[in-house]
Design an enzyme around this catalytic site. Sequence first.
Site, PDB file in Angstrom:
ATOM      1  N   SER A   1       0.744  -1.116   0.056  1.00 46.78           N
ATOM      2  CA  SER A   1      -0.059  -0.066  -0.045  1.00 46.78           C
ATOM      3  C   SER A   1       0.779   1.228  -0.065  1.00 46.78           C
ATOM      4  CB  SER A   1      -0.765   0.012   1.015  1.00 46.78           C
ATOM      5  OG  SER A   1      -1.795   0.649   1.188  1.00 46.78           O
TER       6      SER A   1
ATOM      7  N   ASP B   1      -8.563  -4.232  -6.261  1.00 50.22           N
ATOM      8  CA  ASP B   1      -8.226  -3.816  -5.172  1.00 50.22           C
ATOM      9  C   ASP B   1      -8.979  -2.519  -4.716  1.00 50.22           C
ATOM     10  OD1 ASP B   1      -6.478  -2.308  -2.974  1.00 50.22           O
ATOM     11  OD2 ASP B   1      -4.903  -3.494  -3.667  1.00 50.22           O
TER      12      ASP B   1
ATOM     13  N   HIS C   1      -7.339  -5.896  -0.824  1.00 49.73           N
ATOM     14  CA  HIS C   1      -6.075  -5.226  -0.595  1.00 49.73           C
ATOM     15  C   HIS C   1      -4.631  -5.622  -0.587  1.00 49.73           C
ATOM     16  CE1 HIS C   1      -4.015  -1.381  -0.563  1.00 49.73           C
ATOM     17  NE2 HIS C   1      -3.680  -1.330   0.972  1.00 49.73           N
TER      18      HIS C   1
END
Length: 528
Positions: free
Chosen positions: A237, A469, A497
């Site tokens: 991320s 995602d 994710h």
Amino acid sequence: MHTRRTPRRTRTAAALLATAALLLAGCSSGSSTSRASTPVAGAAAALAPLPGPTPSALAPYYKQKPAWRDCGAPGFQCATLKAPLDYAEPSAGDVRLAVSRKKATGPGKRLGSLLVNPGGPGGSAVGYLQAYAGLGYPAGVRARYDVVAVDPRGVARSEPVECLDGPEMDAYTRVDTTPDDEKETEALVTAYRKFAEGCGAGAPKLLRHVSTVEAARDMDIVRAALGDEKLTYVGASYGTLLGATYAGLFPDRTGRLVLDGAMDPSLSARQLNLEQTEGFGTAFTAFAEDCARQSDCPLGGKGASPARVGENLRTFFDALDARPLATGDADGRRLTESLATMGVIAALYDEAAWPQLRESLTVAMKEKDGAGLLFLSDSYYERDAKGTYSNLMFANAAVNCLDLPPAFEGPDQVRQALPAFRKASQVFGEGLAWASLNCAYWPVRATGEAQRIEAKGAAPIVVVGTTRDPATPYRWAEALAGQLDSARLLTYEGDGHTAYGRGSSCIDSAINAYLIDGTPPRDGKRCS
């Protein structure tokens, strides 16, 4: 603690802040960006690498040796390293960085250190290491690497930014983020101002020096202290932005980098927020299609369209706006529209949480009990049962508001953008647009700007994207892979994710081979 669910929850809380984070800083809809078309006229400038030789003023930092000690987590060691508060003026003071490691277990020749970061910004890398990566990463990786984490400056154990106390945060998270009139708009603006003032009051000097560029430079000091010639790194991320920034600044010191759930550094705060809103819209459509196939879906009967499921959820949110639900919370908190929205968003980070989301919605809608959705929201904000919050949200805003100029300067600009955000997500668009206003009131002016990262001369970098995602849309992985000179794009066709360690043997084996043998996957490889 090292079950598969733990890392997912860790990434959810931290990466959601890729939501809140990006949204607090301030995303663009449209067709997916192809890698070939990424460089366009007027595109953001490229991040320039730093000069090769280490400046003499920084030499003492690079010569540090960590004094490892036990730190309460069996099998792990901890140390503290120093970095300059201001790299432009190293004599102005230091920042203390918390570092932890789990030594390589063997067998096999030790390959060095593997730094990990779970995202955010604001997620504790040390907490992630000790709760998951140092125990749950593949055995072959842990056998050959010391798995290491450093909390970035301003985060968790590294001189954390603090803004509000527990009761103040409870009030902040309840504020209506879909204002219906001027009075509610002013209440939201007041909440953002109070949050920003609280952050600025505690450590005004630090608040000017928690940027991603500075955190990446800190990682180079950590690399040197660990005795590694090159950085080996897995970032998820926001951790992909941190890793890509490192590669852009130090391409010749970049080793094996895995950037999972990639961000696009070339986008403005408003573009990031709008595109992320669209990502949550895509993820909600996937949830809605699955929900309509289940007998316990409270948002529509079997065969209901995603649009109908979304309309029903929006109607539920509207009802909460008028009358919040009881939750049985010890502090008397009720489930507001804003808390329920965050609970739903939290569950979209991992498809394994969809059954829990259906159950929580059923109980809330049919039994008028908001406890389940409140629990999901609390996990997002990292609020414990005692009413104490981690500094995740504080660091999240501090980094994002410093990295990019604000998405909006005031409420009028948000109102003008509402149609685009509603188009991006029927369910979340309005709330996420208003959430993007946060940085307009930040006490420190942004020092960063959107920029491409090319990292010419770096070793192969593996960029991982998941097609549905929610927080880091797949197009961002395509875009980052198109910018990085040595990128190999690895695609997971699925939900949730990030992709590494989430059940795909195809993804895991490709990344493990790269980390252990140095063999990157074929560019464009796809897994399902």
